[in-house]
Design an enzyme around this catalytic site. Structure first.
Site, mmCIF file in Angstrom:
data_model
loop_
_atom_site.group_PDB
_atom_site.id
_atom_site.type_symbol
_atom_site.label_atom_id
_atom_site.label_comp_id
_atom_site.label_asym_id
_atom_site.label_seq_id
_atom_site.Cartn_x
_atom_site.Cartn_y
_atom_site.Cartn_z
ATOM 1 N N ASP A 67 0.874 -1.164 0.000
ATOM 2 C CA ASP A 67 0.000 0.000 0.000
ATOM 3 C C ASP A 67 0.913 1.217 0.000
ATOM 4 O OD1 ASP A 67 -2.925 0.554 0.078
ATOM 5 O OD2 ASP A 67 -2.254 1.936 1.646
ATOM 6 N N THR A 68 0.513 2.199 -0.805
ATOM 7 C CA THR A 68 1.372 3.363 -1.013
ATOM 8 C C THR A 68 0.600 4.637 -0.739
ATOM 9 O OG1 THR A 68 2.553 2.176 -2.743
ATOM 10 C CG2 THR A 68 2.755 4.551 -2.784
HETATM 11 P P1 IMP Z 1 -1.773 1.743 -3.836
HETATM 12 O O1 IMP Z 1 -1.903 1.814 -2.381
HETATM 13 O O2 IMP Z 1 -0.551 1.058 -4.261
HETATM 14 O O3 IMP Z 1 -2.992 1.265 -4.514
HETATM 15 O O4 IMP Z 1 -1.539 3.225 -4.349
HETATM 16 C C1 IMP Z 1 -2.231 4.359 -3.867
HETATM 17 C C2 IMP Z 1 -2.129 5.452 -4.906
HETATM 18 O O5 IMP Z 1 -0.757 5.798 -5.101
HETATM 19 C C3 IMP Z 1 -2.689 5.089 -6.280
HETATM 20 O O6 IMP Z 1 -3.290 6.238 -6.820
HETATM 21 C C4 IMP Z 1 -1.466 4.723 -7.066
HETATM 22 O O7 IMP Z 1 -1.633 4.980 -8.420
HETATM 23 C C5 IMP Z 1 -0.401 5.617 -6.457
HETATM 24 N N1 IMP Z 1 0.881 4.944 -6.538
HETATM 25 C C6 IMP Z 1 1.248 3.766 -5.967
HETATM 26 N N2 IMP Z 1 2.520 3.471 -6.275
HETATM 27 C C7 IMP Z 1 2.959 4.472 -7.074
HETATM 28 C C8 IMP Z 1 4.190 4.712 -7.731
HETATM 29 O O8 IMP Z 1 5.157 3.936 -7.685
HETATM 30 N N3 IMP Z 1 4.245 5.849 -8.457
HETATM 31 C C9 IMP Z 1 3.218 6.723 -8.557
HETATM 32 N N4 IMP Z 1 2.050 6.533 -7.981
HETATM 33 C C10 IMP Z 1 1.908 5.413 -7.236
#
Ligand code: IMP
Length: 194
Positions: A67-68
Site C-alpha cells: 500500500d502506497t
Molecule cells: P496503492 O496503495 O498502491 O494502490 O496506491 C495508492 C495510490 O498511489 C494510487 O493512486 C497509485 O496509483 C499511487 N501509486 C502507488 N505506487 C505508485 C508509484 O510507484 N508511483 C506513482 N504513484 C503510485
C-alpha cells in the site's frame, strides 16, 4: 518459489518481478481472485495487512500486499492513505494528479514523501511489514510518460526528473516500493539460508 502479489497493476507486477527476480510472482488474476478489497485502514501499514490477510484466506502460498501513499507537506500530509481515491472513489490517475496540482497552485512548499508498506504473510501464518520512503517535490506540471499514478508529478530529491522520466531500471533503483522490496528480499534470503 511462488509469491502471490495482491495486485493486478501491470506496472507494480513488473517492478516486483524485476526486483524479486528468481521468485515466481503471481498476480491476483493468476490465482483466480477477483473480489474488491475495501481498504478501510487508517494507515498504509493497516491497509497492506488488510489486503494480505484477505488474499491469504484464498491461498496457502506466501503472499505480499503493498500500500502506497503520497504525503504532501503543505496539504497536511494529504492525500496520504487516501492517495488512490484523492479525487473521488472512481478517480483516474489523471484526476488525482490534476487535483493535486490545483491544490498546490499557490503554495511555495511543494515537498512530499512517497511511502510504501509491504505486508508479507508466510504459509505458517507469520506476518512482517517492510517500509520504504522517498522524499521529493511535486512538479509544477506533468513531465514524462513512464510509470503510473503520481509518477509524472513526483521529483525524487537529488534528481531533476520526475519518476515518469526515469527508465524503469532507474525507478527500480530508488523508488519507495523498491526500497521496501529490497528489505523484503533480504529477509527472504536470510530465512532461506538459516
Ligand atoms: P496503492 O496503495 O498502491 O494502490 O496506491 C495508492 C495510490 O498511489 C494510487 O493512486 C497509485 O496509483 C499511487 N501509486 C502507488 N505506487 C505508485 C508509484 O510507484 N508511483 C506513482 N504513484 C503510485
Amino acid at each position: 518459489m511462488d509469491i502471490v502479489l495482491a495486485s493486478n497493476n501491470k506496472h507494480k507486477l513488473k517492478e516486483v518481478r524485476d526486483i524479486l527476480y528468481g521468485y515466481n510472482i503471481l498476480s491476483l488474476d493468476q490465482i483466480g481472485f477477483n473480489e474488491q478489497i475495501e481498504e478501510t485502514g487508517a494507515t498504509i501499514c493497516e491497509n497492506a495487512l488488510i489486503k494480505v490477510r484477505e488474499i491469504r484466506k484464498h491461498t496457502d502460498k506466501m503472499t505480499i500486499a503493498d500500500d502506497t501513499g503520497l504525503f504532501v507537506q503543505a496539504l497536511n500530509d494529504a492525500p496520504g492513505v487516501y492517495s488512490a481515491r484523492y479525487a473521488g472513489e472512481k478517480a483516474t490517475f489523471e484526476d488525482n494528479n490534476k487535483k493535486l496540482l490545483k491544490a498546490l497552485e499557490n503554495k511555495v512548499d511543494r515537498s512530499a514523501v512517497f511511502k510504501c508498506a509491504i505486508a508479507l504473510s508466510m504459509p505458517n501464518g507469520e506476518e512482517k511489514i517492510f517500509l520504504g520512503q522517498v522524499n521529493g517535490q511535486i512538479a509544477k506540471e506533468y513531465l514524462g510518460t513512464g510509470g503510473f499514478g503520481y509518477d509524472p508529478i513526483f521529483i525524487p530529491d537529488g534528481m531533476d526528473k520526475t519518476y515518469a522520466e526515469l527508465s524503469s531500471e532507474e525507478k527500480d533503483r530508488l523508488s519507495h516500493r523498491a526500497q521496501a522490496l529490497i528489505e523484503l528480499k533480504n529477509y527472504l534470503e536470510f530465512i532461506e539460508n538459516t
